[in-house]
Design an enzyme around this catalytic site. Structure first.
Site, PDB file in Angstrom:
ATOM      1  N   HIS A  88     -10.058   1.181   1.830  1.00 59.37           N
ATOM      2  CA  HIS A  88      -9.567   2.394   2.053  1.00 59.37           C
ATOM      3  C   HIS A  88     -10.767   3.440   2.549  1.00 59.37           C
ATOM      4  O   HIS A  88     -10.805   4.346   3.402  1.00 59.37           O
ATOM      5  CB  HIS A  88      -8.706   3.070   1.157  1.00 59.37           C
ATOM      6  CG  HIS A  88      -7.417   2.824   1.123  1.00 59.37           C
ATOM      7  ND1 HIS A  88      -6.622   2.774   2.363  1.00 59.37           N
ATOM      8  CD2 HIS A  88      -6.451   2.048   0.385  1.00 59.37           C
ATOM      9  CE1 HIS A  88      -5.382   2.231   2.146  1.00 59.37           C
ATOM     10  NE2 HIS A  88      -5.208   1.856   0.815  1.00 59.37           N
ATOM     11  N   HIS A 128      -9.155  -3.747  -2.162  1.00 62.22           N
ATOM     12  CA  HIS A 128      -8.390  -3.008  -1.362  1.00 62.22           C
ATOM     13  C   HIS A 128      -8.579  -1.446  -1.322  1.00 62.22           C
ATOM     14  O   HIS A 128      -8.349  -0.726  -0.444  1.00 62.22           O
ATOM     15  CB  HIS A 128      -6.936  -3.200  -1.903  1.00 62.22           C
ATOM     16  CG  HIS A 128      -5.541  -2.539  -1.475  1.00 62.22           C
ATOM     17  ND1 HIS A 128      -4.713  -3.105  -0.693  1.00 62.22           N
ATOM     18  CD2 HIS A 128      -5.496  -0.975  -1.406  1.00 62.22           C
ATOM     19  CE1 HIS A 128      -3.850  -2.421  -0.113  1.00 62.22           C
ATOM     20  NE2 HIS A 128      -4.275  -0.973  -0.511  1.00 62.22           N
ATOM     21  N   GLU A 129      -8.846  -1.004  -2.446  1.00 63.75           N
ATOM     22  CA  GLU A 129      -9.441   0.392  -2.655  1.00 63.75           C
ATOM     23  C   GLU A 129     -10.446   0.972  -1.840  1.00 63.75           C
ATOM     24  O   GLU A 129     -10.449   1.776  -1.230  1.00 63.75           O
ATOM     25  CB  GLU A 129      -9.377   1.096  -3.952  1.00 63.75           C
ATOM     26  CG  GLU A 129      -7.880   1.015  -4.728  1.00 63.75           C
ATOM     27  CD  GLU A 129      -6.917   1.461  -4.120  1.00 63.75           C
ATOM     28  OE1 GLU A 129      -6.930   2.629  -3.388  1.00 63.75           O
ATOM     29  OE2 GLU A 129      -5.762   0.808  -3.741  1.00 63.75           O
ATOM     30  N   CYS A 172       0.760  -1.273  -0.164  1.00 59.53           N
ATOM     31  CA  CYS A 172       0.050  -0.083  -0.014  1.00 59.53           C
ATOM     32  C   CYS A 172       0.719   1.249   0.064  1.00 59.53           C
ATOM     33  O   CYS A 172       1.923   1.206   0.869  1.00 59.53           O
ATOM     34  CB  CYS A 172      -0.763  -0.163   1.162  1.00 59.53           C
ATOM     35  SG  CYS A 172      -2.122   1.567   1.320  1.00 59.53           S
TER      36      CYS A 172
END
Length: 185
Positions: free
Chosen positions: A159, A155-156, A112
């Protein structure tokens, strides 16, 4: 232009906050920021530009990573050598609307841009996802992704929900994997 100096690092409170929905129509600033995020990713994948600008390579960048607590993310997943990117877009208010029963994890783990250390272990995610989002033109989009692209999008989106990739790693046995989990090279 976004540089590594604009990316906040783990420990910053914005990375643990659930980001706010983007309202429409998008502001010029939101569109411009999305374009700059996408440009950062493209530049970070160009060896000469990355070295010149001191950029770490990335395939995704979420607005919270540049200290903007709003639900949008840029993705630029390169294709095979000489091929067009398999995914290159800015997603506003992305949402996973369905996913596979089968799970998957990257063979080499995940990294990341907001984490300046290696965190070993399998990050188990869904092998396939269907995502809805709004593009920069205000058009509703729906895409089905599998394997690497599905992992990048998850993953995004994490966030946007204040979740870091290492939250998914089994702390007692980081490389323990259940049967049937697809390992993505």
């Amino acid at each position: 232009m976004i540089t590594m100096d604009d990316i906040i690092r783990e420990g910053h409170p914005t990375l643990r906050r659930v980001a706010d929905e983007v309202t429409f129509p998008l502001s010029d600033e939101e569109i411009q920021t999305g374009e700059e995020m996408l440009t950062f990713l493209k530049n970070s994948q160009d060896p000469e530009l990355a070295e010149k600008l001191n950029l770490r390579g990335g395939v995704g960048l979420a607005a919270p990573q540049i200290n903007i607590s709003k639900r949008f993310t840029a993705l630029h997943v390169p294709g095979e050598e000489g091929q067009a990117p398999t995914l290159s877009t800015v997603m506003y208010n992305p949402k996973i609307i369905s996913h596979s029963v089968q799970d998957a994890a990257m063979a080499d783990g995940e990294g990341c841009l907001s984490v300046d250390r290696e965190v070993p272990g399998y990050v188990v995610r869904h092998a396939r996802v269907t995502v809805t989002y709004v593009d920069a033109k205000g058009q509703n989009q729906k895409i089905k992704l599998k394997g690497y692209e599905a992992i990048v999008v998850q993953h995004e989106i994490d966030h946007l929900n204040g979740v870091m990739f290492y939250d998914h790693i089994n702390t007692d046995a980081p490389f323990k994997i259940d049967r049937g989990v697809l390992i993505v090279e």
